[in-house]
Structure formats: C-alpha cells, structure tokens
Design a protein around this motif. Structure first.
Motif, PDB file in Angstrom:
ATOM      1  N   UNK A 189      -0.880   2.741   2.065  1.00 15.75           N
ATOM      2  CA  UNK A 189      -1.159   1.957   0.873  1.00 15.75           C
ATOM      3  C   UNK A 189      -1.739   0.593   1.226  1.00 15.75           C
ATOM      4  N   UNK A 190      -1.309   0.013   2.334  1.00 13.67           N
ATOM      5  CA  UNK A 190      -1.845  -1.278   2.762  1.00 13.67           C
ATOM      6  C   UNK A 190      -0.759  -2.316   2.970  1.00 13.67           C
ATOM      7  N   UNK A 191      -0.787  -2.957   4.146  1.00 13.48           N
ATOM      8  CA  UNK A 191       0.255  -3.925   4.494  1.00 13.48           C
ATOM      9  C   UNK A 191       0.282  -5.095   3.522  1.00 13.48           C
ATOM     10  N   UNK A 192      -0.883  -5.596   3.117  1.00 11.35           N
ATOM     11  CA  UNK A 192      -0.926  -6.763   2.231  1.00 11.35           C
ATOM     12  C   UNK A 192      -0.259  -6.463   0.886  1.00 11.35           C
ATOM     13  N   UNK A 230      18.359   0.274  -0.084  1.00 12.62           N
ATOM     14  CA  UNK A 230      17.213   0.935  -0.702  1.00 12.62           C
ATOM     15  C   UNK A 230      16.082   0.963   0.328  1.00 12.62           C
ATOM     16  N   UNK A 231      15.150   1.893   0.117  1.00 12.65           N
ATOM     17  CA  UNK A 231      13.998   2.008   1.015  1.00 12.65           C
ATOM     18  C   UNK A 231      12.727   2.131   0.192  1.00 12.65           C
ATOM     19  N   UNK A 232      11.662   1.514   0.672  1.00 14.21           N
ATOM     20  CA  UNK A 232      10.332   1.605   0.067  1.00 14.21           C
ATOM     21  C   UNK A 232       9.326   1.881   1.169  1.00 14.21           C
ATOM     22  N   UNK A 233       8.443   2.847   0.940  1.00 14.44           N
ATOM     23  CA  UNK A 233       7.439   3.115   1.954  1.00 14.44           C
ATOM     24  C   UNK A 233       6.415   4.130   1.501  1.00 14.44           C
ATOM     25  N   UNK A 234       5.505   4.436   2.410  1.00 14.46           N
ATOM     26  CA  UNK A 234       4.489   5.450   2.176  1.00 14.46           C
ATOM     27  C   UNK A 234       5.088   6.853   2.306  1.00 14.46           C
ATOM     28  N   UNK A 235       4.265   7.836   2.024  1.00  8.49           N
ATOM     29  CA  UNK A 235       4.626   9.237   2.234  1.00  8.49           C
ATOM     30  C   UNK A 235       4.566   9.508   3.737  1.00  8.49           C
ATOM     31  N   UNK A 236       5.658   9.212   4.427  1.00 10.51           N
ATOM     32  CA  UNK A 236       5.685   9.354   5.887  1.00 10.51           C
ATOM     33  C   UNK A 236       7.126   9.532   6.353  1.00 10.51           C
ATOM     34  N   UNK A 237       7.284   9.692   7.655  1.00 10.24           N
ATOM     35  CA  UNK A 237       8.568  10.032   8.234  1.00 10.24           C
ATOM     36  C   UNK A 237       9.715   9.091   7.924  1.00 10.24           C
ATOM     37  N   UNK A 238       9.523   7.760   7.958  1.00  9.76           N
ATOM     38  CA  UNK A 238      10.659   6.867   7.737  1.00  9.76           C
ATOM     39  C   UNK A 238      11.389   7.101   6.417  1.00  9.76           C
ATOM     40  N   UNK A 291      -9.228   6.934  -2.015  1.00 14.69           N
ATOM     41  CA  UNK A 291      -8.967   6.194  -3.251  1.00 14.69           C
ATOM     42  C   UNK A 291      -7.660   6.630  -3.900  1.00 14.69           C
ATOM     43  N   UNK A 292      -7.190   7.847  -3.582  1.00 14.95           N
ATOM     44  CA  UNK A 292      -5.952   8.341  -4.193  1.00 14.95           C
ATOM     45  C   UNK A 292      -4.782   7.402  -3.938  1.00 14.95           C
ATOM     46  N   UNK A 293      -4.757   6.734  -2.791  1.00 11.43           N
ATOM     47  CA  UNK A 293      -3.675   5.799  -2.511  1.00 11.43           C
ATOM     48  C   UNK A 293      -4.136   4.352  -2.609  1.00 11.43           C
ATOM     49  N   UNK A 294      -5.377   4.063  -2.229  1.00  7.44           N
ATOM     50  CA  UNK A 294      -5.834   2.677  -2.251  1.00  7.44           C
ATOM     51  C   UNK A 294      -6.027   2.149  -3.664  1.00  7.44           C
ATOM     52  N   UNK A 295      -6.263   3.034  -4.636  1.00  5.85           N
ATOM     53  CA  UNK A 295      -6.456   2.593  -6.017  1.00  5.85           C
ATOM     54  C   UNK A 295      -5.147   2.399  -6.778  1.00  5.85           C
ATOM     55  N   UNK A 296      -4.029   2.702  -6.150  1.00  4.30           N
ATOM     56  CA  UNK A 296      -2.742   2.401  -6.761  1.00  4.30           C
ATOM     57  C   UNK A 296      -2.503   0.895  -6.654  1.00  4.30           C
ATOM     58  N   UNK A 297      -2.305   0.228  -7.780  1.00  2.25           N
ATOM     59  CA  UNK A 297      -2.221  -1.228  -7.774  1.00  2.25           C
ATOM     60  C   UNK A 297      -0.809  -1.721  -7.515  1.00  2.25           C
ATOM     61  N   UNK A 298      -0.732  -2.991  -7.121  1.00  3.91           N
ATOM     62  CA  UNK A 298       0.572  -3.624  -6.914  1.00  3.91           C
ATOM     63  C   UNK A 298       1.366  -3.637  -8.218  1.00  3.91           C
ATOM     64  N   UNK A 299       0.711  -3.935  -9.326  1.00  2.64           N
ATOM     65  CA  UNK A 299       1.424  -3.996 -10.606  1.00  2.64           C
ATOM     66  C   UNK A 299       1.971  -2.627 -11.008  1.00  2.64           C
TER      67      UNK A 299
END
Length: 314
Positions: A189-192, A230-238, A291-299
């Motif tokens: 999704x992006x570190x920033x 709680x945990x927040x992250x991408x679709x990945x192993x952690x 774009x499927x993940x990069x277009x997901x906004x912070x809001x």
C-alpha cells in the motif's frame, strides 16, 4: 480412509506435508500441522523461513528447508536454471523417511509429483491438470475458496477431528503494530500512507509501533507481534502470524481478496482493493502500476479502521 493415529508414539507413522510458498501460506497451514502431530511424526517441506515459525507454533514438526524453483517470482519456467541436483537430493531424502502419508492443500501438480516421488503410501490432495493420476486420495475443492478451508477439508478426509478452537481473549489494550511491507508490489500500500495512519492513531491515543523487513528477522517480528493488541498491515505474512498469536488484524488487500486469504481470526477485518477485472490475480500486474492497492486512499482506510477499533474497545 485409513486412520493415521497410533497409541505408541515410537511407532507412529511418518507424515509429510508440503507448503512451499510464502510466510502467510505457512501460517495458514499451522493449525493442520498442529493437528497432524497428534497422528504421527510430521515433516514439512517449506522455505527456510519456516524454521522460527515452527519453533514458535508447532515445535514437534520437523522441517526440511527447500526453495522450490516453481515458487520463484521470476524465471520459474526456465527449467534449465532449476536446481536439479538439489531436487534429486530432496527426492532421496524424502524416500528414506518412508512416509505413510503425504498431503498438500494446493491444487498444484508439482506438489503432487513431489509427493509421488517421495513414495508416500497415501497421497492426499486437490487434483488439477491431470495430477489426480499422482494422488491416491483425490479431494474435491471445498465450497469456500479460502486456503484454510483446503487444510480443513484434508483433516476431515483423514478422519482427524480438530479440537474446538477457543474464542481469543478480547485484547483491550492500545498497543497497535503496523507492518508496512509485503514481498510484492501488488501487495504494498505504501510506507507514507501507513505513516499517516500511524499519526492519526497516535492522535487518538494509540501506541503505535511501525515495523518492516528492516526491523529484524522473523523471530523479532513474532516478538513484536506478541505484545500487540491490534495489527494493521498489507496482505502478507505478518498479518497471518498476528492472527496465530490471537491478535485481531486489519488487512489492506490489493490483487487478492479476503475470501481467499484473510487472516484466520474471528475479529479479522479488512478493506478490499480497488476494483479490477483481473482480480483475484497473483503477483504480476497487467498494468503499469497496481492500482488495485495504490488507489485505496488514506481516508478510506481510516474510516474502516477507526470503526473497527471502536467496535472492540473495552
């Protein structure tokens, strides 16, 4: 179906399990591996990253580490580059163990061929592309597409009755771990963006720890997740490891879908990636950018995440 239980632990059958792919895939296999240890001496062939995971979650399982060439993200079909010497050595090792059973939850002919080459008496799996010829026990695909449902179907077929899973305790603290990484761009999704979510969380009283691939090895990551509420992250192993530790997870999906790979936790939540006609797909994007993940906004993430956090506040 024959039983693979034995009352004498010294004479229990040897059981072989294949899970040759990523860290999240291995985490989803852990409940099956734990159950298998009640019915035999279990060996899993997996990538070397399985070592600390098995040590933490199912230490009775033996690991044979192996990088299967068909799991590479690039050049997997260049057969002349495959490690044929290592493959031959693996075959010899597996045959020496004289497995009574081999199992794989993937409908993958390459897994099925490896199970046959191992010489296991019973080879249980989900056939595809004619690989049923390599299996003794051919299972139909479960109605639910989730990978965990495939492991459950295997256990049911083998006559293994899993113990009832207790409801994880409601972790009422405010320690939240964010893992910002993922192996492939289609899952990042992006570190920033995660940094901005972390800023908002801290403003709302959460104690946030951000980690990524540079924060240490898998053991260090498990230690960090152990202390999380709680945990927040991408679709990945952690995220899958957090769920194994009883930590509720919130996942940001991109190329894959929650129906296939959401973490196995009753309080798991997620946001699906932006629409794409090719979803669900693997780790290769047909476009210039995922774009499927990069277009997901912070809001968008913040709205869903904050509602989820508020729902479990004690």
């Amino acid at each position: 179906m024959q039983s693979f239980s034995a009352s004498n632990p010294d004479r229990r059958p040897r059981l072989l399990v294949l899970e040759l792919w990523g860290l999240g895939d291995l985490a989803l296999a852990v409940p099956f591996l734990r159950l298998a240890t009640h019915h035999g001496r279990v060996t899993v062939v997996a990538k070397p990253h399985a070592g600390p995971v098995l040590k933490r979650f199912c230490p009775a399982v033996e690991l044979i580490p192996f990088h299967a060439p068909w799991t590479a993200h690039r050049g997997k079909y260049q057969l002349h580059h495959w490690p044929w010497t290592e493959l031959s050595a693996l075959r010899r090792t597996l045959r020496q163990h004289r497995y009574s059973l081999a199992a794989s939850a993937r409908p993958d002919p390459r897994d099925h061929l490896l199970m046959a080459l191992a010489g296991a008496g019973v080879r249980a799996g989900f056939p595809r592309a004619g690989s049923g010829l390599l299996l003794t026990d051919r299972l139909p695909a479960p109605a639910h597409p989730h990978r965990a449902a495939h492991w459950d179907a295997l256990a049911t077929h083998l006559g293994w009755n899993p113990p009832a899973t207790p409801e994880p305790p409601n972790k009422g603290g405010r320690q939240l771990v964010i893992h910002t990484g993922a192996a492939q761009p289609t899952r990042q999704w992006g570190h920033a963006k995660f940094e901005e979510i972390a800023r908002r969380l801290r403003t709302n009283g959460w104690q946030v720890t951000l980690i990524d691939e540079t924060s240490g090895g898998i053991e260090e990551m498990i230690n960090a997740l152990t202390g999380a509420d709680r945990f927040l992250g991408n679709d990945s192993g952690p995220g899958h490891l957090a769920a194994l530790l009883g930590v509720p997870t919130f996942t940001i999906f991109g190329a894959q879908t929650a129906a296939n790979f959401s973490p196995s936790h009753p309080r798991a939540a997620w946001i699906e990636g932006a629409p794409c006609r090719h979803k669900p797909c693997n780790d290769y994007c047909r476009f210039d950018r995922p774009h499927c993940i990069l277009d997901v906004t912070v809001d968008e993430v913040w709205t869903r995440l904050s509602a989820w956090l508020a729902a479990w506040r004690t």
